[in-house]
Design a protein around this motif. Structure first.
Motif, short mmCIF file in Angstrom:
data_model
loop_
_atom_site.label_atom_id
_atom_site.label_comp_id
_atom_site.label_asym_id
_atom_site.label_seq_id
_atom_site.Cartn_x
_atom_site.Cartn_y
_atom_site.Cartn_z
N TYR A 137 41.09 5.24 -73.39
CA TYR A 137 40.06 4.25 -73.30
C TYR A 137 39.27 4.46 -74.42
CZ TYR A 137 41.70 4.99 -68.55
OH TYR A 137 42.03 5.37 -67.37
N SER A 138 39.13 2.67 -75.21
CA SER A 138 38.49 2.83 -76.27
C SER A 138 37.26 1.99 -76.18
CB SER A 138 38.89 1.81 -77.38
OG SER A 138 38.99 0.10 -76.20
N ALA A 139 36.11 2.75 -76.79
CA ALA A 139 35.05 2.08 -76.38
C ALA A 139 34.91 0.20 -76.77
CB ALA A 139 34.03 2.67 -76.93
#
Length: 87
Positions: A8-10
């Motif tokens: 999960y990338s910001a």
């Protein structure tokens, strides 16, 4: 056997628009904190703490005064141009 990993990338947001009061309040808070730390460094005679925080505090308060100057300068220019258009 493989290991499944979910990444999960910001998500970045655009911070190009901030209100003037937000900028002034953030700079004032940082300047106040740095001033308190600089005073503590001065009282304990630690130049490695005093000098950098003093420079940062001076920069913050200088930016606050510059932003206030720019606000009134822009406001004056807008009023001056609106009276010229009505003539």
């Amino acid at each position: 056997m493989g290991l499944k990993v979910n990444m999960y990338s910001a998500k970045t947001t655009s911070s190009s628009y901030t209100l003037d009061i937000e900028t002034l309040s953030i700079e004032f808070a940082i300047g106040t904190i740095c001033t308190v730390i600089a005073i503590a460094g001065y009282q304990s005679q630690l130049l490695l703490i005093f000098i950098p925080f003093l420079i940062i505090a001076i920069a913050c308060f200088s930016l606050i005064s510059y932003n206030i100057y720019q606000y009134f300068s822009d406001k004056k220019n807008c009023q001056g141009s609106s009276t010229k258009k009505s003539d």
